[in-house]
Design a protein around this motif. Sequence first.
Motif, PDB file in Angstrom:
ATOM      1  N   THR A 191      31.177 -74.476  63.767  1.00 52.88           N
ATOM      2  CA  THR A 191      31.306 -73.005  63.905  1.00 52.88           C
ATOM      3  C   THR A 191      32.719 -72.593  64.333  1.00 52.88           C
ATOM      4  OG1 THR A 191      30.408 -73.236  66.134  1.00 52.88           O
ATOM      5  CG2 THR A 191      28.864 -72.602  64.408  1.00 52.88           C
TER       6      THR A 191
ATOM      7  N   TRP B 126      35.644 -69.682  66.127  1.00 52.86           N
ATOM      8  CA  TRP B 126      35.841 -69.115  67.468  1.00 52.86           C
ATOM      9  C   TRP B 126      35.621 -67.611  67.522  1.00 52.86           C
ATOM     10  CZ3 TRP B 126      39.409 -65.403  66.789  1.00 52.86           C
ATOM     11  CH2 TRP B 126      40.303 -65.561  65.725  1.00 52.86           C
TER      12      TRP B 126
ATOM     13  N   GLU C  12      37.040 -75.490  69.032  1.00 59.32           N
ATOM     14  CA  GLU C  12      37.760 -76.059  70.173  1.00 59.32           C
ATOM     15  C   GLU C  12      38.165 -74.997  71.203  1.00 59.32           C
ATOM     16  OE1 GLU C  12      40.569 -78.647  68.338  1.00 59.32           O
ATOM     17  OE2 GLU C  12      41.846 -78.616  70.095  1.00 59.32           O
TER      18      GLU C  12
ATOM     19  N   SER D 128      37.489 -71.351  57.953  1.00 64.25           N
ATOM     20  CA  SER D 128      38.474 -71.020  56.928  1.00 64.25           C
ATOM     21  C   SER D 128      38.105 -71.646  55.579  1.00 64.25           C
ATOM     22  CB  SER D 128      39.845 -71.537  57.367  1.00 64.25           C
ATOM     23  OG  SER D 128      39.786 -72.936  57.511  1.00 64.25           O
TER      24      SER D 128
ATOM     25  N   LEU E 217      33.001 -68.579  54.498  1.00 65.81           N
ATOM     26  CA  LEU E 217      34.451 -68.805  54.579  1.00 65.81           C
ATOM     27  C   LEU E 217      35.225 -67.506  54.769  1.00 65.81           C
ATOM     28  CD1 LEU E 217      34.538 -71.528  51.786  1.00 65.81           C
ATOM     29  CD2 LEU E 217      34.164 -71.811  54.229  1.00 65.81           C
TER      30      LEU E 217
ATOM     31  N   GLU F 227      44.475 -63.367  54.328  1.00 68.70           N
ATOM     32  CA  GLU F 227      43.674 -62.804  55.417  1.00 68.70           C
ATOM     33  C   GLU F 227      44.579 -62.637  56.654  1.00 68.70           C
ATOM     34  OE1 GLU F 227      40.672 -65.656  56.426  1.00 68.70           O
ATOM     35  OE2 GLU F 227      39.213 -64.128  56.987  1.00 68.70           O
TER      36      GLU F 227
HETATM   37  P1  NAP Z   1      38.787 -73.102  60.978  1.00 66.99           P
HETATM   38  O1  NAP Z   1      40.116 -73.514  61.431  1.00 66.99           O
HETATM   39  O2  NAP Z   1      38.355 -73.455  59.613  1.00 66.99           O
HETATM   40  O3  NAP Z   1      37.780 -73.698  62.065  1.00 66.99           O
HETATM   41  C1  NAP Z   1      36.388 -73.511  61.982  1.00 66.99           C
HETATM   42  C2  NAP Z   1      35.692 -74.706  62.580  1.00 66.99           C
HETATM   43  O4  NAP Z   1      36.017 -75.859  61.805  1.00 66.99           O
HETATM   44  C3  NAP Z   1      36.128 -75.026  64.010  1.00 66.99           C
HETATM   45  O5  NAP Z   1      35.031 -75.528  64.720  1.00 66.99           O
HETATM   46  C4  NAP Z   1      37.174 -76.110  63.780  1.00 66.99           C
HETATM   47  O6  NAP Z   1      37.329 -76.964  64.874  1.00 66.99           O
HETATM   48  C5  NAP Z   1      36.548 -76.863  62.630  1.00 66.99           C
HETATM   49  N1  NAP Z   1      37.501 -77.664  61.867  1.00 66.99           N
HETATM   50  C6  NAP Z   1      38.826 -77.476  61.714  1.00 66.99           C
HETATM   51  N2  NAP Z   1      39.338 -78.439  60.909  1.00 66.99           N
HETATM   52  C7  NAP Z   1      38.303 -79.242  60.550  1.00 66.99           C
HETATM   53  C8  NAP Z   1      38.186 -80.390  59.726  1.00 66.99           C
HETATM   54  N3  NAP Z   1      39.234 -80.900  59.104  1.00 66.99           N
HETATM   55  N4  NAP Z   1      36.965 -80.944  59.572  1.00 66.99           N
HETATM   56  C9  NAP Z   1      35.888 -80.430  60.198  1.00 66.99           C
HETATM   57  N5  NAP Z   1      35.939 -79.335  60.985  1.00 66.99           N
HETATM   58  C10 NAP Z   1      37.128 -78.738  61.154  1.00 66.99           C
HETATM   59  O7  NAP Z   1      38.570 -71.539  61.098  1.00 66.99           O
HETATM   60  P2  NAP Z   1      38.817 -70.620  62.357  1.00 66.99           P
HETATM   61  O8  NAP Z   1      40.250 -70.309  62.468  1.00 66.99           O
HETATM   62  O9  NAP Z   1      38.145 -71.191  63.563  1.00 66.99           O
HETATM   63  O10 NAP Z   1      37.981 -69.335  61.970  1.00 66.99           O
HETATM   64  C11 NAP Z   1      38.537 -68.283  61.248  1.00 66.99           C
HETATM   65  C12 NAP Z   1      38.118 -68.351  59.808  1.00 66.99           C
HETATM   66  O11 NAP Z   1      36.708 -68.346  59.732  1.00 66.99           O
HETATM   67  C13 NAP Z   1      38.582 -67.154  59.019  1.00 66.99           C
HETATM   68  O12 NAP Z   1      39.035 -67.555  57.765  1.00 66.99           O
HETATM   69  C14 NAP Z   1      37.314 -66.322  58.900  1.00 66.99           C
HETATM   70  O13 NAP Z   1      37.317 -65.439  57.798  1.00 66.99           O
HETATM   71  C15 NAP Z   1      36.281 -67.367  58.788  1.00 66.99           C
HETATM   72  N6  NAP Z   1      34.960 -66.843  59.160  1.00 66.99           N
HETATM   73  C16 NAP Z   1      34.048 -66.652  58.178  1.00 66.99           C
HETATM   74  C17 NAP Z   1      32.814 -66.123  58.479  1.00 66.99           C
HETATM   75  C18 NAP Z   1      31.790 -65.891  57.417  1.00 66.99           C
HETATM   76  O14 NAP Z   1      30.641 -65.671  57.760  1.00 66.99           O
HETATM   77  N7  NAP Z   1      32.147 -65.932  56.142  1.00 66.99           N
HETATM   78  C19 NAP Z   1      32.510 -65.780  59.796  1.00 66.99           C
HETATM   79  C20 NAP Z   1      33.474 -65.991  60.778  1.00 66.99           C
HETATM   80  C21 NAP Z   1      34.708 -66.531  60.447  1.00 66.99           C
HETATM   81  P3  NAP Z   1      38.484 -76.716  65.952  1.00 66.99           P
HETATM   82  O15 NAP Z   1      38.242 -75.385  66.505  1.00 66.99           O
HETATM   83  O16 NAP Z   1      38.226 -77.785  66.948  1.00 66.99           O
HETATM   84  O17 NAP Z   1      39.788 -76.821  65.238  1.00 66.99           O
END
Ligand code: NAP
Length: 482
Positions: free
Chosen positions: A152, A154, A181, A232, A254, A386
């Motif tokens: 999930t 943040w 994290e 993301s 995403l 974004e």
């Molecule tokens: P992110 O960097 O993709 O991180 C999301 C989750 O994935 C975090 O728990 C992160 O862990 C983990 N993660 C990162 N790299 C990974 C890897 N290589 N393998 C497995 N897990 C990994 O996204 P974010 O910055 O937290 O969130 C913002 C994004 O989420 C935006 O693009 C937003 O649009 C999207 N979002 C989409 C929705 C929807 O319903 N469509 C809802 C909310 C947010 P760490 O935190 O430990 O790095």
Amino acid sequence: MNTQKLKFNKLYINGEWISAFSRETFDVINPGTGNVITGVPNAGEIEAEMAIDAASKAFPEWSEKTAQERFDLLYKWFQLIIENKEEIATILTEEQGKPYSEAIGEVHYAASFVSWYAEEGKRIYGETIPASSREKRILVIKQPIGVVAAITPWNFPAAMFTKKIATALAAGCTTVIKPAEVTPLTALKLVKLAEEAGIPAGVINAITGNPKIIGQTWLKDKRVSKITFTGSTAVGKELMRGAADTVKKVSLELGGHAPVIVCADANLDKAVEGVILSKFRNGGQTCVCANRIYVENSIMPIFIDKLRNEVEKLKVGIGNQSDAKIGPLINQAAYTKVQRHVEDAVAKGAKVVCGGKRVEEYQGGYFYEPTILSNINNEMIIMSEETFGPVAPIVGFDDIDDAIKQANDTDYGLAAYAFTENLKSTIKLYEKLEYGIVGINDGLVSLAQAPFGGIKQSGIGREGGHQGLEEYLETKYVSIGI
Ligand code: NAP
């Protein structure tokens, strides 16, 4: 927050709260002040495997419970979340930064998934199908998919957690989860309440730590039947590729790049209210955030005036200040991205209507002024990437078909919004906009009972509604010869 009272800043595996084997921890930081709140364990492969062991062991008993038995436990969890909403919201504001009033709203929203799916779990129906012979009977039954791995983000640490876990549990699945994290404490508090509600050991296992190692461990293990991810698009693609080897089911929520179309016949007060909600909630850090605002040229000056009036009222502040409406951005990287989008737009001819710079008052955190930009063109990065911050770029249009075409000109397809009082335009807009979610005269579109999710590169699958439950179920066809 008194961190001495935090009894849940540990890994939760098989009903035990434990440290990482390495004893390593990482800090959770308040993005409004820059202060360290506490540390959480830095887990890796061993703990990720232990979590799968526990979830696999718990699956037979959990999946065989009756729907009523699962309801009783989930409903108890819901009640505890509501009873503890102030404490959860305080943790949420502290680690994520959003204003406390928004955090309370998120806790209610998160709880709504638990109560809704507690009920919906009672309605997992099968089918009977007329056979082609008198000697056969055909049945279709639904069964829980198995162990589910959830990752999930943040920006909604409570709601993104319950959206996945409550649905999986209601379907009869057991779970392993890794919260983001930067915001693990809200999720761990929710796990603590699930434990208090009597949800058995092994049904929810939560670990914090290295995202890549944990993700890869779960992806390669055949005992994990499904991966559900919100985050993301880049990480979603990586997980989808990783899921191929064991042909796991995937659900991906995403990124987005939501357009808003404001027609000349719109109720302008409603349109401004909708843009404020969709653009500035959570400081612009939502996946369904307005990222491009198309306004019919004949109403452009009046719309910008009205919007600026409302945007200038949005008080920026640390989340626990009672009048704060816009909190900090989550970290330095997020701040740098917002700044880059504004600077790029201005360099390419955008006009700053209001905002456009750092809030100097709070040096410890990453605060950016709520900003409106006009004179926008498609060469600007903000029109395709974004932003994830409180910046509203406004673009003019003369013809609604052209506005729809521009709105659809993106790889994303999560949410779109339109404001009009005209029925014909309404129908055209919701039929032609290539998005999983369309809000007409509505800037706040997320609800437990509605199927939330994107098309194109915004995702696969839906969360919410009866459609959300299907994602955690297998369909089995049974042919009986008699
Ligand atoms: P992110 O960097 O993709 O991180 C999301 C989750 O994935 C975090 O728990 C992160 O862990 C983990 N993660 C990162 N790299 C990974 C890897 N290589 N393998 C497995 N897990 C990994 O996204 P974010 O910055 O937290 O969130 C913002 C994004 O989420 C935006 O693009 C937003 O649009 C999207 N979002 C989409 C929705 C929807 O319903 N469509 C809802 C909310 C947010 P760490 O935190 O430990 O790095």
